[in-house]
Motif scaffolding. Structure first.
Motif, PDB file in Angstrom:
ATOM      1  N   GLY A   1       0.740  -1.288  -0.082  1.00 44.89           N
ATOM      2  CA  GLY A   1      -0.070   0.136   0.063  1.00 44.89           C
ATOM      3  C   GLY A   1       0.763   1.416   0.170  1.00 44.89           C
ATOM      4  N   ALA A   2       1.890   1.030   0.758  1.00 45.94           N
ATOM      5  CA  ALA A   2       2.870   2.385   0.738  1.00 45.94           C
ATOM      6  C   ALA A   2       3.598   2.443  -0.544  1.00 45.94           C
ATOM      7  N   GLY A   3       3.776   1.453  -1.009  1.00 41.28           N
ATOM      8  CA  GLY A   3       4.273   1.382  -2.348  1.00 41.28           C
ATOM      9  C   GLY A   3       3.390   2.227  -3.524  1.00 41.28           C
ATOM     10  N   PHE A   4       2.165   1.576  -3.316  1.00 37.67           N
ATOM     11  CA  PHE A   4       1.314   2.316  -4.386  1.00 37.67           C
ATOM     12  C   PHE A   4       0.998   3.762  -4.239  1.00 37.67           C
ATOM     13  N   VAL A   5       0.874   4.242  -2.549  1.00 39.91           N
ATOM     14  CA  VAL A   5       0.770   5.620  -2.598  1.00 39.91           C
ATOM     15  C   VAL A   5       2.022   6.348  -3.155  1.00 39.91           C
ATOM     16  N   ARG A   6       3.077   5.996  -2.697  1.00 40.01           N
ATOM     17  CA  ARG A   6       4.363   6.690  -3.263  1.00 40.01           C
ATOM     18  C   ARG A   6       4.475   6.792  -4.560  1.00 40.01           C
ATOM     19  N   ALA A   7       4.195   5.853  -5.371  1.00 36.31           N
ATOM     20  CA  ALA A   7       4.128   5.892  -6.812  1.00 36.31           C
ATOM     21  C   ALA A   7       3.131   6.745  -7.503  1.00 36.31           C
ATOM     22  N   LEU A   8       2.169   6.919  -6.742  1.00 32.64           N
ATOM     23  CA  LEU A   8       0.997   7.765  -7.230  1.00 32.64           C
ATOM     24  C   LEU A   8       1.420   9.007  -6.754  1.00 32.64           C
ATOM     25  N   LEU A   9       2.122   9.571  -5.826  1.00 34.37           N
ATOM     26  CA  LEU A   9       2.502  10.849  -5.637  1.00 34.37           C
ATOM     27  C   LEU A   9       3.649  11.306  -6.075  1.00 34.37           C
ATOM     28  N   ALA A  10       4.398  10.427  -6.695  1.00 35.48           N
ATOM     29  CA  ALA A  10       6.045  10.686  -6.890  1.00 35.48           C
ATOM     30  C   ALA A  10       5.978  11.249  -8.388  1.00 35.48           C
ATOM     31  N   GLU A  11       6.984  11.924  -8.794  1.00 33.85           N
ATOM     32  CA  GLU A  11       7.402  12.044 -10.137  1.00 33.85           C
ATOM     33  C   GLU A  11       8.118  10.973 -10.650  1.00 33.85           C
ATOM     34  N   PRO A  12       7.800  10.577 -12.161  1.00 35.57           N
ATOM     35  CA  PRO A  12       8.331   9.377 -12.678  1.00 35.57           C
ATOM     36  C   PRO A  12       9.865   9.100 -12.324  1.00 35.57           C
ATOM     37  N   GLU A  13      10.667  10.252 -12.245  1.00 31.80           N
ATOM     38  CA  GLU A  13      12.069  10.420 -11.909  1.00 31.80           C
ATOM     39  C   GLU A  13      12.652   9.631 -10.653  1.00 31.80           C
ATOM     40  N   MET A  14      11.579   9.933  -9.541  1.00 37.59           N
ATOM     41  CA  MET A  14      12.085   9.694  -8.211  1.00 37.59           C
ATOM     42  C   MET A  14      12.384   8.239  -8.082  1.00 37.59           C
ATOM     43  N   PRO A  15      13.529   7.823  -7.363  1.00 41.14           N
ATOM     44  CA  PRO A  15      13.704   6.561  -6.994  1.00 41.14           C
ATOM     45  C   PRO A  15      12.833   5.810  -6.318  1.00 41.14           C
ATOM     46  N   THR A  16      12.699   4.528  -6.500  1.00 42.30           N
ATOM     47  CA  THR A  16      11.568   3.733  -5.525  1.00 42.30           C
ATOM     48  C   THR A  16      12.632   2.859  -4.301  1.00 42.30           C
ATOM     49  N   ALA A  17      12.282   3.325  -3.129  1.00 42.61           N
ATOM     50  CA  ALA A  17      13.260   2.566  -2.141  1.00 42.61           C
ATOM     51  C   ALA A  17      12.270   2.392  -0.944  1.00 42.61           C
ATOM     52  N   ALA A  18      12.533   1.270   0.083  1.00 44.91           N
ATOM     53  CA  ALA A  18      11.721   1.224   1.158  1.00 44.91           C
ATOM     54  C   ALA A  18      12.849   0.353   1.988  1.00 44.91           C
ATOM     55  N   ASP A  19      13.733  -0.366   1.465  1.00 46.95           N
ATOM     56  CA  ASP A  19      14.795  -1.020   2.443  1.00 46.95           C
ATOM     57  C   ASP A  19      15.614  -0.004   3.026  1.00 46.95           C
ATOM     58  N   PRO A  20      16.222  -0.007   4.468  1.00 46.06           N
ATOM     59  CA  PRO A  20      16.798   0.613   5.114  1.00 46.06           C
ATOM     60  C   PRO A  20      18.074   1.169   4.173  1.00 46.06           C
TER      61      PRO A  20
END
Length: 424
Positions: A87-106
């Motif tokens: 869910g947090a991944g979907f929210v981040r993807a919907l809010l972010a610009e396409p160029e923003m990197p995806t990360a959740a691991d510390p």
């Protein structure tokens, strides 16, 4: 950097989500007041500059679902605590610009936080890491967080360019400098002037050209082929390599002086298997990227995420992207389950199951089996409507007709799921 403005209700009920978004690079603004409604759970993402569009995500309290923004309506996401990572991944993807990197691991979050600090200093950066681990994504993030963000970002792959043309492509040439040079060329260094030049696969650069690259980095000037006067450049260089350049130096395949010039600040990306907490967030981002215009965005359930997190990912993020695209094809409904996950190379568990069968399944057979199953299920859900089935699967009617015909040739009873008129 984008900032998010959470509603008061979000801060009360979903503060861990807000905290996770902050860790992923979002600045947190003051609590919003009114829109859409004062008691509704929503976040508004705003760009750092006015042209960047604002995006709104409303958090629901129903069963898990995701509805992207359409026709001016805000995106909506609902999930329970057990689906918090996705869910947090979907929210981040919907809010972010396409160029923003995806990360959740510390470790990944720490790497991108470090890269953001490096971006503020106009220094040369060397990024090491296996193929497919996001080195170019990291380089682009450094560029976008630097003072050069409004300048060009030019990325070239040193291994993909012809060795005989690499010097001219990098440093430029004058008209008539060599056979076929009917006009001049500015080269990638001058094309990136005022911005950032990414030299990917730098270990593949020929030794004789490494000396000229070293001079360009030291003197901040290039001499185009056929020219007698150097031309000044204002370029930040980021180099990437999937082999250890220190080992290449020891083997005599890379100049030591160039290595030390490039490695002002070294960064390292890790294999996907070593940062498993990134997988749910990456899967959510890739699902949104490849879902196209599907009316229903499938949600990966616990069985699918567990299977993805147990895989060893020899192809890293590129392999994950392939797996997600297959899963979107196989999942005709609103859920991606373990049965929809097909790897390029079977896991130990899958290989054991295949050995128990009379004939081991090839990747092609597995893909075809899941494809027919997905079509069968979707046809049944659509009461045999070929138009609706194609729409839900995100393919054209022509492609659906071809696959139905292929199933009929192989004796698959796919038509039993729907109306026999689909063969027409």
């Amino acid at each position: 950097m984008r900032s998010i403005v959470p509603s008061a209700a979000i801060l009360r009920q979903h503060y861990p989500l807000v905290s996770a978004l902050r860790a992923q690079g979002f600045a947190i603004g003051g609590s919003a007041d009114a829109k859409p409604r004062s008691g509704e759970l929503y976040l508004v993402a705003e760009g750092e500059t006015p042209p960047a569009p604002a995006r709104t995500v409303v958090l629901g309290t129903d069963a898990r679902c995701i509805v992207p923004s359409r026709d001016g309506n805000p995106a909506r996401v609902s999930f329970e605590a057990t689906d918090a990572a996705v869910g947090a991944g979907f929210v981040r993807a919907l809010l972010a610009e396409p160029e923003m990197p995806t990360a959740a691991d510390p470790e990944s979050l720490a790497l991108f936080a470090l890269a953001e600090r490096v971006a503020a200093a106009d220094i040369t950066v060397l990024i090491n890491g296996p193929t497919g681990t996001g080195k170019e994504v990291l380089a682009r993030s450094i560029h976008l967080n630097s003072a050069r963000a409004t300048g060009p970002f030019v990325a070239i792959n040193c291994a993909a360019l012809p060795e005989t043309m690499l010097e001219a492509l990098l440093f430029g040439h004058q008209k008539g400098a060599f056979t076929g040079a009917s006009s001049g060329g500015e080269g990638f260094f001058r094309a990136a002037n005022g911005g950032t030049l990414l030299l990917d696969e730098i270990a593949e650069m020929p030794l004789q050209l490494q000396a000229k690259l070293l001079r360009a980095l030291q003197e901040r000037e290039v001499v185009p082929i056929g020219a007698t006067q150097p031309q000044a450049i204002d370029v930040r260089v980021i180099a990437c390599a999937n082999r250890d350049l220190q080992d290449e130096v020891a083997a005599g395949r890379f100049r030591a002086d160039l290595y030390y010039r490039l490695s002002v600040f070294p960064l390292t990306t890790k294999p996907l298997a070593e940062r498993a907490q990134d997988i749910p967030a990456l899967a959510a981002t890739l699902i949104l990227r490849h879902a196209g215009n599907r009316q229903t965005i499938p949600w990966p359930d616990r069985s699918a995420i567990d299977l993805l997190m147990r895989h060893d990912w020899p192809g890293n993020v590129r392999e994950l992207e392939n797996v997600v695209q297959r899963a979107l094809l196989f999942a005709g409904g609103d859920t991606i389950s373990a049965e929809h996950i097909v790897f390029d190379r079977p896991t130990a568990l899958q290989a054991s199951a295949a050995n128990d069968q009379a004939s081991p399944a090839t990747l092609g057979n597995i893909v075809q089996m899941h494809e027919f199953q997905a079509i069968r299920e979707t046809l049944a859900a659509c009461n045999g409507s070929r138009i609706e089935t194609a729409k839900r699967l995100g393919i054209s009617e022509r492609t659906l007709r071809y696959r139905l015909a292929k199933a009929r040739e192989q004796g698959d009873d796919i038509v039993a799921a729907g109306n026999r008129s689909v063969w027409a």
